[in-house]
Design a protein around this motif. Structure first.
Motif, short mmCIF file in Angstrom:
data_model
loop_
_atom_site.label_atom_id
_atom_site.label_comp_id
_atom_site.label_asym_id
_atom_site.label_seq_id
_atom_site.Cartn_x
_atom_site.Cartn_y
_atom_site.Cartn_z
N LYS B 33 100.41 -21.69 -2.98
CA LYS B 33 99.58 -22.00 -4.64
C LYS B 33 101.10 -21.64 -4.84
O LYS B 33 101.63 -20.86 -5.34
CB LYS B 33 99.02 -20.91 -5.13
CG LYS B 33 97.16 -21.11 -4.45
CD LYS B 33 95.80 -20.92 -5.45
CE LYS B 33 94.66 -21.15 -5.52
NZ LYS B 33 94.01 -21.28 -4.04
N LYS B 51 104.45 -32.22 -3.43
CA LYS B 51 103.35 -33.52 -2.98
C LYS B 51 104.28 -34.00 -2.01
O LYS B 51 103.40 -34.28 -0.73
CB LYS B 51 103.12 -34.22 -4.18
CG LYS B 51 102.30 -33.18 -4.98
CD LYS B 51 101.17 -32.58 -3.90
CE LYS B 51 99.58 -32.10 -4.33
NZ LYS B 51 99.01 -31.52 -3.32
N ASP B 58 99.27 -26.59 -2.60
CA ASP B 58 98.32 -26.27 -3.72
C ASP B 58 99.69 -26.56 -5.63
O ASP B 58 100.07 -25.36 -5.80
CB ASP B 58 96.95 -25.86 -4.30
CG ASP B 58 96.66 -25.43 -4.46
OD1 ASP B 58 97.18 -26.10 -5.95
OD2 ASP B 58 95.52 -25.39 -4.42
N THR B 60 99.96 -27.02 -9.06
CA THR B 60 99.11 -26.70 -10.76
C THR B 60 100.90 -27.07 -11.49
O THR B 60 101.55 -25.90 -11.42
CB THR B 60 98.56 -25.65 -10.62
OG1 THR B 60 97.32 -25.49 -9.79
CG2 THR B 60 97.58 -25.81 -12.36
N ALA B 95 99.41 -37.02 -11.36
CA ALA B 95 97.87 -36.65 -10.74
C ALA B 95 97.09 -37.51 -9.87
O ALA B 95 97.05 -36.18 -9.39
CB ALA B 95 96.83 -37.20 -12.71
N LYS B 100 97.92 -30.96 -9.93
CA LYS B 100 96.85 -30.53 -10.72
C LYS B 100 97.65 -30.43 -12.67
O LYS B 100 97.88 -29.42 -12.47
CB LYS B 100 96.01 -29.24 -10.72
CG LYS B 100 95.55 -29.64 -9.52
CD LYS B 100 95.07 -28.50 -8.36
CE LYS B 100 94.06 -27.99 -6.94
NZ LYS B 100 93.71 -27.12 -6.91
N ILE B 102 96.74 -29.09 -16.18
CA ILE B 102 96.16 -28.81 -16.48
C ILE B 102 96.68 -28.63 -18.04
O ILE B 102 97.96 -27.55 -18.65
CB ILE B 102 96.33 -26.99 -16.29
CG1 ILE B 102 95.20 -26.86 -15.29
CG2 ILE B 102 95.58 -25.80 -17.52
CD1 ILE B 102 94.99 -25.09 -14.76
#
Lengths: 224, 421
Positions: B33, B51, B58, B60, B95, B100, B102
């Motif tokens: 993460k 990515k 993962d 964020t 996205a 992710k 936020i």
């Protein structure tokens, strides 16, 4: 029967192994050494060399020799003989041409790359697709430019300027600001033309005048 | 049948052995993460490249604003030619790539627990991470200058956001023949050359709409080659508009007057670029040292204060090698994406870190730009400048003209790379 089953089973296992390794390699998708080196170029020349313009050229899809020649010409802009000497020691680069070029920025950048890295970068960008950007053009001018291209340029810049055969630059769809800078430099002598180009260029300018340059640029911008 | 069954089992055993060998790498990679705090150039470039390299990581991204409005190129708003629309980018493409997003602010960091590392957001979310990346830029707030108030922050227009519009309104409302005082602080700031561009953009506008007005540049820095190229350009382009006072560091402000050790300068409009330090969050997390910036390990930009927290972009303590600008942040992010990916996938293969090319363009008029570049490489466990150069003082007119178009090309390409590709 047993043998058939065995063979089938083996085939199946071989196939799974192949698929398995393909999966492992794609799930990691490790970027290549040349790609990692090329990342540094993207913020000015666009992702994979597909510049968004308006002036920095698309470098995706140019030939390896062209790109090596351009980088060496920038790197040794103040001492081209040195570049020639370096190339003389590399028989596989015998078709690379180093020529006088006008440099605004690239001199500073090229100076920091070794010949080996330049070859890596040239390989990477030569493998990328030349994505033709959408540009505005004047249709009447483009029509005249097409005729001029056929008569004065097509012999070397084949297939309407889309070919990189013999390591010529890509003209069709290149950013027109860049083409106009380049042609301005060729005509002023800030960039050196090879002999046959010089001859053709003189012929065209004598016969068709300065506006022929602008017609050519509109023609290249019109290509999709 | 017996043979083939045995053969089958043998082959299956081979397969599972391979699977067992290979699985830990994959599962570790897919469960890793990464939490990135700050959706600017550094954070978004990092998210995109993480990515791209390994889609199973993962990622964020925590960002308090719904959209990104770049500070770089915001001087073009002051010329009257650009609106902040052109500086605005969304996080939609990131996205789509699986990042992710936020929309929230980070309030707290909990590294006391050995096993779970958590950041808390203002809305009360707890985000666990293996790697936390802080890319929250600078603190250029009014607290950094004695006597400055909240309004100075708006005049600043030196960070992401639309403050530049408020400044432009004040420039438009400047009385005929009025004087603008632009101050540049001594010491390290984000986008230093953009400060000289700021003066030029103001002059571009005034020359057209308020030709008797003037801009006085009060510069905390001493005159060097860098300043000389701008001063030469101003003498050529705006001889009656821009005046320059070097080696005058502003130490306090009182309404429309700023003071240096030697002088007081009063203005009809003050544009104070305040002294800067790493973001407030970097301070509250305890990531800064006495310099006001975040010290990091040069090999992977990991904080030397807190393990598994990395800092890139303007907040990083640069040790004079990295300039604080968008392109350097972009380059640092690519380097970090590579080193993090290798670390998180337990990959043994060590790739050489890519060089960082840093070119700053400065647009002085619609037909006149200059640039300065440096190319950095990671050698002997440190980042070194291996090549650098500036536009020559005697460069031909055509180069000045072309560099304007190269500046726009750079803006288009870097923003496309980060937000649209």
């Amino acid at each position: 029967m047993n043998n058939t089953v065995k063979t089938l089973l083996e085939k199946l296992i071989q196939l799974s192994l192949v698929l398995y390794f393909v999966f492992i390699s794609t799930s990691h998708a490790a970027p290549s050494k040349s790609e990692i080196l090329a990342w540094s170029c993207f913020s000015c020349h666009g992702v994979n060399g597909a510049s968004q313009g308006p002036a920095t050229p698309v470098i995706a899809g140019l030939s390896e020799n062209y790109l090596i020649g351009a980088m060496l010409s920038y790197k040794y802009v103040d001492d081209l003989d040195k570049a020639v000497d370096i190339l003389d020691e590399q028989p596989e680069l015998e078709d690379v041409r180093v020529k006088k070029r006008f440099s605004a920025i690239m001199k500073r950048v090229a100076a920091a790359y070794s010949l080996e890295e330049i070859r890596e970068l040239a390989y990477f960008f030569s493998q990328q697709e030349f994505i033709i950007p959408d540009q505005a053009f004047n249709a009447a001018s483009a029509k005249k430019g097409k005729k001029l291209h056929k008569k004065y340029c097509e012999k070397c810049h084949e297939d309407w300027g889309t070919s990189t055969e013999d390591d010529v630059g890509l003209l069709a769809g290149q950013w027109n600001a860049y083409l106009s800078y380049t042609l301005e430099d060729f005509i002023s002598g800030d960039r050196e033309m090879i002999k046959k180009m010089k001859k053709k260029m003189k012929k065209m300018l004598d016969k068709k005048g300065d506006e022929s340059i602008s017609h050519l640029i509109h023609f290249y911008a019109s290509q999709r | 049948m017996k043979t083939s069954r045995r053969e089958f089992l043998k082959q299956s055993a081979k397969l599972s052995a391979l699977g067992l060998l290979a699985l830990p790498r994959i599962s570790f990679a897919s469960s890793a993460k990464v939490v990135i705090v700050g959706g600017g150039v550094a954070g978004c470039t990092l998210a995109r490249y993480l990515k791209q390299i390994n889609n199973s990581v993962d990622v964020t991204l925590v960002e308090k604003n719904p959209k990104y409005v770049s500070a770089f190129m915001n001087n073009q708003v002051l010329t009257g030619e650009w609106s902040t629309e052109k500086l605005t980018f969304t996080y939609e493409n990131l996205a789509k790539l699986g990042v992710k997003i936020i929309q929230d602010a980070v309030s707290d960091l909990d590294v006391n627990q050995k096993t779970v590392k958590t950041v808390k957001t203002a809305a009360g979310k707890n985000l666990n991470y293996d790697k936390l990346i802080l890319t929250t830029g600078i603190d250029a707030s009014h607290q950094q200058l004695e006597g400055a108030d909240e309004d100075t922050l708006h005049h600043n227009a030196w960070s992401t956001g639309t403050h530049i519009n408020a400044l432009f309104k004040k420039v438009q409302a400047l009385k005929a023949g009025g004087e603008i005082v632009l101050t540049i602080p001594r010491g390290e700031i984000s986008g230093l050359t953009a400060a000289y561009e700021r003066a030029s953009s103001l002059a571009t506008f005034l020359k057209k709409h308020n030709p008797k007005a003037s801009v006085l540049v009060v510069d905390g820095n001493k005159k060097t080659d860098l300043q000389n190229i701008f001063i030469q350009a101003w003498n050529e382009l705006y001889p009656d508009i821009i005046k320059y006072h070097g080696d005058q560091n502003v130490i306090k402000q009182s309404k429309n007057t700023v003071s240096t050790k030697d002088n007081d300068y009063s203005a009809d409009l003050l544009n104070v670029i305040s002294p800067q330090r790493a973001s407030k969050l970097a301070h509250s997390m305890g990531l800064v040292d006495e310099s006001g910036w975040c010290p990091v390990n040069p090999a992977n930009f990991e904080s030397t204060k807190i393990a598994n927290v990395h800092v890139i972009g303007d907040s990083m303590k640069s040790s004079k090698v990295f300039r604080k600008n968008a392109q350097t942040a972009n380059g640092q992010a690519k380097v970090l994406a590579l080193s993090l990916s290798q670390e998180l996938s337990n990959s043994k293969k060590e790739f050489a870190l890519p060089p960082i090319i840093d070119t700053e363009y400065v647009i002085l008029s619609p037909n006149y730009a200059v640039s300065s570049s440096r190319l950095l490489r990671f050698n002997d466990n440190t980042w070194q400048v291996v090549s650098q150069g500036m536009s020559a003082l005697n460069a031909p007119v055509k180069q000045r003209q072309r560099e304007v178009q190269y500046a726009y090309s750079w803006f288009n390409n870097i923003t496309h790379e980060i937000f649209e590709s």
